[in-house]
Design a protein around this motif. Sequence first.
Motif, PDB file in Angstrom:
ATOM      1  N   LYS A 106      82.243 -41.549  62.150  1.00  0.00           N
ATOM      2  CA  LYS A 106      82.776 -40.478  61.320  1.00  0.00           C
ATOM      3  C   LYS A 106      81.698 -40.138  60.294  1.00  0.00           C
ATOM      4  O   LYS A 106      81.260 -41.009  59.551  1.00  0.00           O
ATOM      5  CB  LYS A 106      84.056 -40.966  60.630  1.00  0.00           C
ATOM      6  N   ILE A 107      81.270 -38.864  60.285  1.00  0.00           N
ATOM      7  CA  ILE A 107      80.193 -38.484  59.373  1.00  0.00           C
ATOM      8  C   ILE A 107      80.764 -37.705  58.190  1.00  0.00           C
ATOM      9  O   ILE A 107      81.525 -36.757  58.376  1.00  0.00           O
ATOM     10  CB  ILE A 107      79.152 -37.597  60.098  1.00  0.00           C
ATOM     11  N   THR A 108      80.414 -38.131  57.007  1.00  0.00           N
ATOM     12  CA  THR A 108      80.762 -37.370  55.807  1.00  0.00           C
ATOM     13  C   THR A 108      79.470 -37.138  55.031  1.00  0.00           C
ATOM     14  O   THR A 108      78.417 -37.660  55.402  1.00  0.00           O
ATOM     15  CB  THR A 108      81.741 -38.149  54.908  1.00  0.00           C
ATOM     16  N   GLU A 109      79.571 -36.397  53.932  1.00  0.00           N
ATOM     17  CA  GLU A 109      78.381 -36.162  53.130  1.00  0.00           C
ATOM     18  C   GLU A 109      77.855 -37.479  52.538  1.00  0.00           C
ATOM     19  O   GLU A 109      76.679 -37.650  52.301  1.00  0.00           O
ATOM     20  CB  GLU A 109      78.737 -35.184  52.011  1.00  0.00           C
ATOM     21  N   GLU A 110      78.777 -38.404  52.320  1.00  0.00           N
ATOM     22  CA  GLU A 110      78.401 -39.677  51.704  1.00  0.00           C
ATOM     23  C   GLU A 110      77.569 -40.554  52.661  1.00  0.00           C
ATOM     24  O   GLU A 110      76.653 -41.240  52.256  1.00  0.00           O
ATOM     25  CB  GLU A 110      79.691 -40.400  51.265  1.00  0.00           C
ATOM     26  N   GLY A 111      77.928 -40.505  53.942  1.00  0.00           N
ATOM     27  CA  GLY A 111      77.216 -41.341  54.910  1.00  0.00           C
ATOM     28  C   GLY A 111      77.929 -41.311  56.250  1.00  0.00           C
ATOM     29  O   GLY A 111      78.656 -40.375  56.549  1.00  0.00           O
ATOM     30  N   VAL A 112      77.733 -42.357  57.018  1.00  0.00           N
ATOM     31  CA  VAL A 112      78.351 -42.382  58.341  1.00  0.00           C
ATOM     32  C   VAL A 112      79.060 -43.714  58.579  1.00  0.00           C
ATOM     33  O   VAL A 112      78.505 -44.790  58.351  1.00  0.00           O
ATOM     34  CB  VAL A 112      77.324 -42.034  59.456  1.00  0.00           C
ATOM     35  N   GLU A 113      80.330 -43.560  58.952  1.00  0.00           N
ATOM     36  CA  GLU A 113      81.131 -44.745  59.250  1.00  0.00           C
ATOM     37  C   GLU A 113      81.102 -44.946  60.755  1.00  0.00           C
ATOM     38  O   GLU A 113      81.246 -43.977  61.503  1.00  0.00           O
ATOM     39  CB  GLU A 113      82.564 -44.505  58.782  1.00  0.00           C
ATOM     40  N   PHE A 114      80.889 -46.157  61.177  1.00  0.00           N
ATOM     41  CA  PHE A 114      80.852 -46.379  62.627  1.00  0.00           C
ATOM     42  C   PHE A 114      81.396 -47.756  62.969  1.00  0.00           C
ATOM     43  O   PHE A 114      81.484 -48.643  62.112  1.00  0.00           O
ATOM     44  CB  PHE A 114      79.419 -46.221  63.159  1.00  0.00           C
ATOM     45  N   PHE A 125      77.105 -46.727  56.808  1.00  0.00           N
ATOM     46  CA  PHE A 125      75.687 -46.541  56.468  1.00  0.00           C
ATOM     47  C   PHE A 125      75.561 -45.367  55.503  1.00  0.00           C
ATOM     48  O   PHE A 125      76.013 -44.256  55.807  1.00  0.00           O
ATOM     49  CB  PHE A 125      74.875 -46.189  57.728  1.00  0.00           C
ATOM     50  N   THR A 126      74.958 -45.617  54.374  1.00  0.00           N
ATOM     51  CA  THR A 126      74.589 -44.513  53.497  1.00  0.00           C
ATOM     52  C   THR A 126      73.073 -44.352  53.620  1.00  0.00           C
ATOM     53  O   THR A 126      72.383 -45.282  54.075  1.00  0.00           O
ATOM     54  CB  THR A 126      74.927 -44.824  52.028  1.00  0.00           C
ATOM     55  N   PRO A 127      72.507 -43.230  53.174  1.00  0.00           N
ATOM     56  CA  PRO A 127      71.051 -43.093  53.204  1.00  0.00           C
ATOM     57  C   PRO A 127      70.380 -44.240  52.440  1.00  0.00           C
ATOM     58  O   PRO A 127      69.374 -44.802  52.896  1.00  0.00           O
ATOM     59  CB  PRO A 127      70.824 -41.747  52.517  1.00  0.00           C
ATOM     60  N   GLU A 128      70.965 -44.609  51.297  1.00  0.00           N
ATOM     61  CA  GLU A 128      70.378 -45.676  50.474  1.00  0.00           C
ATOM     62  C   GLU A 128      70.379 -47.010  51.222  1.00  0.00           C
ATOM     63  O   GLU A 128      69.400 -47.744  51.203  1.00  0.00           O
ATOM     64  CB  GLU A 128      71.170 -45.841  49.161  1.00  0.00           C
ATOM     65  N   LYS A 129      71.481 -47.285  51.878  1.00  0.00           N
ATOM     66  CA  LYS A 129      71.607 -48.560  52.588  1.00  0.00           C
ATOM     67  C   LYS A 129      70.574 -48.651  53.720  1.00  0.00           C
ATOM     68  O   LYS A 129      69.977 -49.710  53.963  1.00  0.00           O
ATOM     69  CB  LYS A 129      73.033 -48.673  53.148  1.00  0.00           C
ATOM     70  N   VAL A 130      70.368 -47.537  54.412  1.00  0.00           N
ATOM     71  CA  VAL A 130      69.419 -47.529  55.530  1.00  0.00           C
ATOM     72  C   VAL A 130      67.987 -47.774  55.032  1.00  0.00           C
ATOM     73  O   VAL A 130      67.204 -48.485  55.664  1.00  0.00           O
ATOM     74  CB  VAL A 130      69.549 -46.194  56.311  1.00  0.00           C
ATOM     75  N   ILE A 131      67.673 -47.205  53.875  1.00  0.00           N
ATOM     76  CA  ILE A 131      66.337 -47.421  53.294  1.00  0.00           C
ATOM     77  C   ILE A 131      66.183 -48.876  52.847  1.00  0.00           C
ATOM     78  O   ILE A 131      65.164 -49.522  53.116  1.00  0.00           O
ATOM     79  CB  ILE A 131      66.112 -46.452  52.104  1.00  0.00           C
ATOM     80  N   ARG A 160      74.912 -27.025  59.417  1.00  0.00           N
ATOM     81  CA  ARG A 160      75.493 -28.046  58.537  1.00  0.00           C
ATOM     82  C   ARG A 160      74.713 -29.359  58.635  1.00  0.00           C
ATOM     83  O   ARG A 160      74.462 -30.039  57.646  1.00  0.00           O
ATOM     84  CB  ARG A 160      76.963 -28.268  58.908  1.00  0.00           C
ATOM     85  N   SER A 161      74.275 -29.677  59.839  1.00  0.00           N
ATOM     86  CA  SER A 161      73.538 -30.940  60.009  1.00  0.00           C
ATOM     87  C   SER A 161      72.167 -30.882  59.313  1.00  0.00           C
ATOM     88  O   SER A 161      71.680 -31.889  58.810  1.00  0.00           O
ATOM     89  CB  SER A 161      73.408 -31.308  61.495  1.00  0.00           C
ATOM     90  N   VAL A 162      71.570 -29.691  59.260  1.00  0.00           N
ATOM     91  CA  VAL A 162      70.303 -29.542  58.534  1.00  0.00           C
ATOM     92  C   VAL A 162      70.548 -29.764  57.037  1.00  0.00           C
ATOM     93  O   VAL A 162      69.775 -30.445  56.352  1.00  0.00           O
ATOM     94  CB  VAL A 162      69.669 -28.150  58.789  1.00  0.00           C
ATOM     95  N   GLU A 163      71.667 -29.231  56.550  1.00  0.00           N
ATOM     96  CA  GLU A 163      71.994 -29.396  55.119  1.00  0.00           C
ATOM     97  C   GLU A 163      72.232 -30.870  54.778  1.00  0.00           C
ATOM     98  O   GLU A 163      71.725 -31.372  53.773  1.00  0.00           O
ATOM     99  CB  GLU A 163      73.230 -28.549  54.765  1.00  0.00           C
ATOM    100  N   VAL A 164      72.983 -31.545  55.633  1.00  0.00           N
ATOM    101  CA  VAL A 164      73.238 -32.979  55.406  1.00  0.00           C
ATOM    102  C   VAL A 164      71.921 -33.757  55.473  1.00  0.00           C
ATOM    103  O   VAL A 164      71.653 -34.630  54.650  1.00  0.00           O
ATOM    104  CB  VAL A 164      74.256 -33.523  56.447  1.00  0.00           C
ATOM    105  N   THR A 165      71.082 -33.421  56.457  1.00  0.00           N
ATOM    106  CA  THR A 165      69.808 -34.125  56.625  1.00  0.00           C
ATOM    107  C   THR A 165      68.933 -33.970  55.378  1.00  0.00           C
ATOM    108  O   THR A 165      68.310 -34.940  54.928  1.00  0.00           O
ATOM    109  CB  THR A 165      69.087 -33.615  57.898  1.00  0.00           C
TER     110      THR A 165
END
Length: 380
Positions: A106-114, A125-131, A160-165
């Motif tokens: 499940k993808i949200t602006e905050e991150g991705v739940e899997f 996973f948030t962007p911060e967590k991945v880094i 939308r995916s470009v904006e999230v990226t």
Amino acid sequence: MKSFKVIYRDKLSQARVGILKLGNLEIFTPLFLPVGTLGVVKTLSYEELKEIGVDAFIANAYHLYLRPGEEILKKFCGLKKFINWDRGLFTDSGGFQIYSLKELKKITEEGVEFRSHIDGSKHFFTPEKVIEFQAVIGSDVSVCLDECVEYPVDYNYAKRSVEVTTLWAKRCKKKFDEIKKNNFGNSQNQLLFGIIQGSVYKDLRKKSIEEILSIGFDGYAIGGLAVGEPRELMWEVVNFISENLSQDEVKYIMGIGELEDIFFCIEKGYDIMDCVLPTRNGRNGQALTSFGKINIKNSKYSTDESPLDNECSCFVCKNYSRALLHHYYKSQELLVLKLMSYHNVYFIINLFKTIREKIIKDEFLRFKEDFLKKFNSEIC
Ligand SMILES: [Zn+2]
């Protein structure tokens, strides 16, 4: 100091030879990265990778996060120490693998739940967590978390995916700078590459390039290609991105492994590529040769005394006939998986070495033409 320098530009195309500085290592580009998802290039030992001349490979943060996990990697001070590998290591964020999970995310602006593909456990996973996790892995090159879309995808979803990226790229960069400042993690010299998305839509690719470039990264990866789109369309987008990206930056095009595509991308000025094909196809019985692809399972090889490729100087081609490899394959002898993988990785690593030599002599285009003509002749 900049980590990438072009040392020679081909006079007849955009192909170039560069040096990528990873800590104390200096690696020549164009560079091919075999895939070692879990920290191992399937069937090959690190000694064999070195013998072949592999300068770097790419592991996957999503898979390493699930196995062996953060605690083990912390205990061993990162993946390179854990596996005793002193050459280059790239990591993918795992975004692509998570998006391939289909029902499990499940993808949200905050991150991705899997949910883990192994045991169904829930993760976020948030962007911060991945880094942060890639810092624990201690790779030389890490990448941002991005949203990779499949092909075909409708325009609005791709937008939308470009904006999230872009949003995630900003957060990744901020976290990465904090980590550097605090000396956290297992690679003091780690680089961070931004990822450009936008599917096959040129205006979205342009938007993504501008936004990711304005954040400023050590290098630029191109995601979302070679995901099922027709080759002509992929080449059109590859060309478009190349024309719109600065020629001084290091460019990494992800998931490119067919030889025609490799030559095209190098001609258009891309520096780094990775793909599972040489090892995956090898395990399925397919060998790359100077005269095309062959499938060793084919019964016509059961009495063939010649090597996989009589122009290859790897130990497999020096010592094993096609007939013997065919026999091993038919008998399901495990050794054949290694032998086929070894030859294919050797073949592609040496092809890149030759390509670098040819670029420096301004002979790249002629070499490309001769090589592909022979490769497509299928007289093997
Ligand atoms: Zn060989």
